[in-house]
Design a protein around this motif. Structure first.
Motif, PDB file in Angstrom:
ATOM      1  N   ILE A  71      49.198  43.896  40.361  1.00 37.32           N
ATOM      2  CA  ILE A  71      49.205  44.409  38.988  1.00 37.32           C
ATOM      3  C   ILE A  71      47.855  44.263  38.300  1.00 37.32           C
ATOM      4  CG2 ILE A  71      51.689  44.141  38.690  1.00 37.32           C
ATOM      5  CD1 ILE A  71      51.046  41.559  37.055  1.00 37.32           C
ATOM      6  N   SER A  72      46.974  43.419  38.851  1.00 40.41           N
ATOM      7  CA  SER A  72      45.615  43.331  38.308  1.00 40.41           C
ATOM      8  C   SER A  72      44.685  42.825  39.391  1.00 40.41           C
ATOM      9  CB  SER A  72      45.557  42.419  37.077  1.00 40.41           C
ATOM     10  OG  SER A  72      45.706  41.073  37.445  1.00 40.41           O
ATOM     11  N   MET A  73      43.413  43.227  39.286  1.00 40.02           N
ATOM     12  CA  MET A  73      42.410  42.791  40.255  1.00 40.02           C
ATOM     13  C   MET A  73      41.044  42.889  39.612  1.00 40.02           C
ATOM     14  SD  MET A  73      41.593  44.178  44.126  1.00 40.02           S
ATOM     15  CE  MET A  73      43.171  43.659  44.782  1.00 40.02           C
ATOM     16  N   GLU A  74      40.286  41.816  39.739  1.00 42.67           N
ATOM     17  CA  GLU A  74      38.896  41.776  39.309  1.00 42.67           C
ATOM     18  C   GLU A  74      38.108  41.158  40.460  1.00 42.67           C
ATOM     19  OE1 GLU A  74      36.153  39.280  36.224  1.00 42.67           O
ATOM     20  OE2 GLU A  74      38.187  39.755  35.556  1.00 42.67           O
ATOM     21  N   LYS A  75      37.542  42.020  41.315  1.00 43.09           N
ATOM     22  CA  LYS A  75      36.843  41.556  42.520  1.00 43.09           C
ATOM     23  C   LYS A  75      35.573  40.804  42.139  1.00 43.09           C
ATOM     24  CE  LYS A  75      38.455  45.455  45.254  1.00 43.09           C
ATOM     25  NZ  LYS A  75      38.097  46.626  46.041  1.00 43.09           N
ATOM     26  N   PRO A  76      35.268  39.702  42.749  1.00 46.76           N
ATOM     27  CA  PRO A  76      36.042  38.880  43.678  1.00 46.76           C
ATOM     28  C   PRO A  76      36.666  37.654  43.001  1.00 46.76           C
ATOM     29  CG  PRO A  76      33.769  38.200  43.812  1.00 46.76           C
ATOM     30  CD  PRO A  76      33.860  39.250  42.707  1.00 46.76           C
ATOM     31  N   HIS A  77      37.037  37.778  41.741  1.00 43.97           N
ATOM     32  CA  HIS A  77      37.451  36.598  40.974  1.00 43.97           C
ATOM     33  C   HIS A  77      38.952  36.399  40.824  1.00 43.97           C
ATOM     34  CE1 HIS A  77      33.282  35.913  40.121  1.00 43.97           C
ATOM     35  NE2 HIS A  77      33.170  37.172  39.757  1.00 43.97           N
ATOM     36  N   THR A  80      46.440  39.543  40.995  1.00 44.33           N
ATOM     37  CA  THR A  80      47.778  39.058  40.677  1.00 44.33           C
ATOM     38  C   THR A  80      48.802  39.996  41.290  1.00 44.33           C
ATOM     39  OG1 THR A  80      46.991  38.128  38.583  1.00 44.33           O
ATOM     40  CG2 THR A  80      49.372  38.462  38.798  1.00 44.33           C
ATOM     41  N   ASP A  81      49.765  39.407  41.997  1.00 40.32           N
ATOM     42  CA  ASP A  81      50.871  40.216  42.503  1.00 40.32           C
ATOM     43  C   ASP A  81      52.163  39.784  41.838  1.00 40.32           C
ATOM     44  OD1 ASP A  81      52.268  38.398  44.896  1.00 40.32           O
ATOM     45  OD2 ASP A  81      50.110  38.081  44.766  1.00 40.32           O
ATOM     46  N   MET A  82      53.058  40.762  41.694  1.00 41.15           N
ATOM     47  CA  MET A  82      54.318  40.536  40.997  1.00 41.15           C
ATOM     48  C   MET A  82      55.454  41.161  41.805  1.00 41.15           C
ATOM     49  SD  MET A  82      55.201  41.625  37.108  1.00 41.15           S
ATOM     50  CE  MET A  82      56.007  43.194  37.263  1.00 41.15           C
ATOM     51  N   MET A  83      56.579  40.472  41.855  1.00 41.67           N
ATOM     52  CA  MET A  83      57.746  40.998  42.543  1.00 41.67           C
ATOM     53  C   MET A  83      58.343  42.158  41.735  1.00 41.67           C
ATOM     54  SD  MET A  83      61.438  39.292  43.344  1.00 41.67           S
ATOM     55  CE  MET A  83      62.017  39.721  41.698  1.00 41.67           C
ATOM     56  N   GLN A  94      49.331  34.505  40.855  1.00 47.41           N
ATOM     57  CA  GLN A  94      47.949  34.755  40.467  1.00 47.41           C
ATOM     58  C   GLN A  94      47.032  34.009  41.432  1.00 47.41           C
ATOM     59  OE1 GLN A  94      46.730  33.331  36.567  1.00 47.41           O
ATOM     60  NE2 GLN A  94      45.336  35.057  36.379  1.00 47.41           N
ATOM     61  N   HIS A  95      46.043  34.733  41.955  1.00 51.31           N
ATOM     62  CA  HIS A  95      45.060  34.197  42.896  1.00 51.31           C
ATOM     63  C   HIS A  95      43.713  34.188  42.167  1.00 51.31           C
ATOM     64  CE1 HIS A  95      47.853  35.393  46.266  1.00 51.31           C
ATOM     65  NE2 HIS A  95      48.191  36.285  45.355  1.00 51.31           N
TER      66      HIS A  95
END
Length: 157
Positions: A71-77, A80-83, A94-95
């Motif tokens: 649902i969101s990504m800011e490479k390489p920081h 977030t994945d959501m079911m 959140q990674h």
């Protein structure tokens, strides 16, 4: 809602660690004990923002399917994945990644809620949180091992 937080220090470049953390093939390798497989959506390679993956695995003796979306990504920081669909009432992972003095700090913030009200809460407290933490630690161990091996080969060249 139950929460798991894990910090893993990895002696490797942040870009390498970030990519390994979203690598579908490496994830499947880290979950070989549950025979987790990507069966729909993004099934191989690096998952990107707005992509979904359907996972099938055997947990607690039951074959289950879990559909997640980045649902969101800011490479390489961060990503977030959501079911979207699965056994949980809700799940969000959140990674986070931070580079510091030749190391990458990889943080997992994993929040989930089981169905079945108080019974689900008791199940989380007495079993599921520990089970999922071990699952995430195994994944992180393989990411760390792979990233540090790749990093050492690049330095040796």
């Amino acid at each position: 809602m139950s929460k798991i937080e894990i910090e893993t220090w990895i002696k490797a470049d942040i870009d390498k660690v970030f990519d390994l953390a979203r690598d579908i093939d490496l994830h499947q390798k880290s979950t070989s004990k549950t025979n987790e497989k990507a069966i729909a959506g993004r099934m191989t390679g690096l998952i990107e923002e707005n992509e979904t993956v359907v996972w099938q695995a055997k947990h607690l003796g039951i074959t289950q399917r879990l559909t997640t979306k980045i649902i969101s990504m800011e490479k390489p920081h961060q990503f977030t994945d959501m079911m979207l669909k699965g056994a949980f009432k809700s799940m969000i992972h959140q990674h986070l990644f931070k580079q510091k003095e030749g190391y990458t700090l990889m943080k997992d913030h994993f929040e989930f809620e089981s169905p079945f009200g108080i019974i689900g809460k008791l199940f989380n407290t007495f079993f599921l949180t520990s089970y999922l933490k071990k699952f995430l630690l195994e994944r992180n161990r393989l990411i760390k091992e792979t990233a540090e091996l790749l990093q050492s080969h690049e330095v040796a060249i």
